[in-house]
Scaffold this active site. Structure first.
Site, PDB file in Angstrom:
ATOM      1  N   MET A   1       0.828  -1.190   0.000  1.00  0.00           N
ATOM      2  CA  MET A   1       0.000   0.000   0.000  1.00  0.00           C
ATOM      3  C   MET A   1       0.870   1.251   0.000  1.00  0.00           C
ATOM      4  O   MET A   1       1.927   1.282   0.640  1.00  0.00           O
ATOM      5  CB  MET A   1      -0.906   0.020   1.230  1.00  0.00           C
ATOM      6  CG  MET A   1      -1.964  -1.069   1.222  1.00  0.00           C
ATOM      7  SD  MET A   1      -3.158  -0.830  -0.108  1.00  0.00           S
ATOM      8  CE  MET A   1      -4.240  -2.224   0.167  1.00  0.00           C
ATOM      9  N   CYS A   2       0.437   2.270  -0.688  1.00  0.00           N
ATOM     10  CA  CYS A   2       1.175   3.525  -0.802  1.00  0.00           C
ATOM     11  C   CYS A   2       0.825   4.451   0.354  1.00  0.00           C
ATOM     12  O   CYS A   2      -0.046   4.168   1.170  1.00  0.00           O
ATOM     13  CB  CYS A   2       0.848   4.203  -2.127  1.00  0.00           C
ATOM     14  SG  CYS A   2       1.029   3.126  -3.567  1.00  0.00           S
ATOM     15  N   ARG A   3       1.536   5.568   0.423  1.00  0.00           N
ATOM     16  CA  ARG A   3       1.231   6.635   1.377  1.00  0.00           C
ATOM     17  C   ARG A   3       1.088   7.925   0.589  1.00  0.00           C
ATOM     18  O   ARG A   3       1.825   8.154  -0.372  1.00  0.00           O
ATOM     19  CB  ARG A   3       2.336   6.811   2.412  1.00  0.00           C
ATOM     20  CG  ARG A   3       2.692   5.577   3.229  1.00  0.00           C
ATOM     21  CD  ARG A   3       1.657   5.250   4.306  1.00  0.00           C
ATOM     22  NE  ARG A   3       0.546   4.460   3.788  1.00  0.00           N
ATOM     23  CZ  ARG A   3      -0.507   4.088   4.500  1.00  0.00           C
ATOM     24  NH1 ARG A   3      -0.609   4.455   5.761  1.00  0.00           N
ATOM     25  NH2 ARG A   3      -1.456   3.373   3.956  1.00  0.00           N
TER      26      ARG A   3
END
Length: 270
Positions: A1-3
């Site tokens: 998952m990205c931020r």
């Protein structure tokens, strides 16, 4: 998952979110605390609005923590509306065209999440795009395709309805192909005047989203930028956020979210 992190308000230097906070986006690129993986080193990007209607864009495949150009630009550029993203790839190679944010005309878009079974959905979904939008597709990610589909479904006319129609169409297409897709979608997007965010998941397990005042503006983030947890409000799953001027509003998103109440988030930032 990205931020990711997004800001709207009085112009500030990008470094206030990108690099200077104790848990800044650069810090999150190698030490995220609310993601499945703590490292988001598959590239980064920033899109910011200035004097022109279309956003400026800077993206690279280097990890955000190792790019001195990013820190230098963030220290010099002031903007009243910008989007910043660090990537942990779940699909699509590590290349600049796959880094967020994506831009088209005056619109910018970034996404945290995924679409299960995307490789089965990719071809029929791309076939929906007109020639103009299809030729704008330069990467291979589900995120870029979701953005272009939202444009196809009327992002310019009614942004929230376009996103909802797009997500419903992805689910419907999976049903037509005989399987159930899981969509996890926490995204921010802007036309340069308004900042929107949507937190949605078909299994009600959407990636996190928080909101807090920042100076004379407001920011939306995947996870808080500092240790002052009382300042950060968790946006409920199944919500859409709109920031316009000094006002911020949070409303239910999608049909199943109507039973949920969020009165404490319907506020005006002073």
């Amino acid at each position: 998952m990205c931020r990711w992190a997004a800001y709207s308000g009085e112009p500030i230097y990008l470094e206030h979110i990108v690099s200077s906070q104790t848990h800044s986006l650069i810090e999150q690129s190698h030490h995220a605390t609310e993601a499945k993986t703590s490292t988001n080193g598959d590239g980064f990007g920033i899109a910011w609005y200035g004097d022109r209607p279309e956003p400026g864009l800077f993206r690279d495949i280097l990890p955000a923590w190792s790019d001195c150009n990013l820190k230098s630009l963030a220290r010099q550029i002031r903007s009243g509306l910008f989007l910043a993203h660090v990537r942990a790839a779940t699909g699509g190679g590590t290349r600049r065209d796959n880094c967020h944010p994506f831009v088209h005309g005056r619109w910018s878009f970034m996404h945290n999440g995924q679409v299960s079974g995307f490789e089965r959905l990719r071809r029929p979904l791309e076939a929906l795009l007109c020639d103009r939008l299809y030729s704008a597709r330069v990467g291979t990610t589900d995120s870029e395709l979701l953005f272009l589909l939202a444009l196809h479904f009327g992002l310019d006319r009614d942004p929230v309805a376009a996103i909802e129609t797009m997500l419903k169409h992805v689910e419907t297409e999976a049903d037509r192909l005989g399987f159930e897709t899981v969509i996890r979608f926490t995204a921010a997007f802007s036309d340069g005047a308004r900042l929107y965010a949507v937190r949605y998941a078909s299994d009600r397990k959407a990636p996190t989203l928080y909101s807090a005042p920042l100076g004379r503006g407001h920011c939306l983030v995947s996870e808080p930028l500092n240790d002052d947890r009382d300042a950060w409000v968790a946006i409920p799953d199944g919500s859409v956020v709109l920031i316009e001027g000094h006002e911020i509003a949070v409303q239910p998103f999608g049909g199943w979210a109507i039973e949920r109440r969020v009165p404490e988030l319907q506020l005006v930032a002073k």
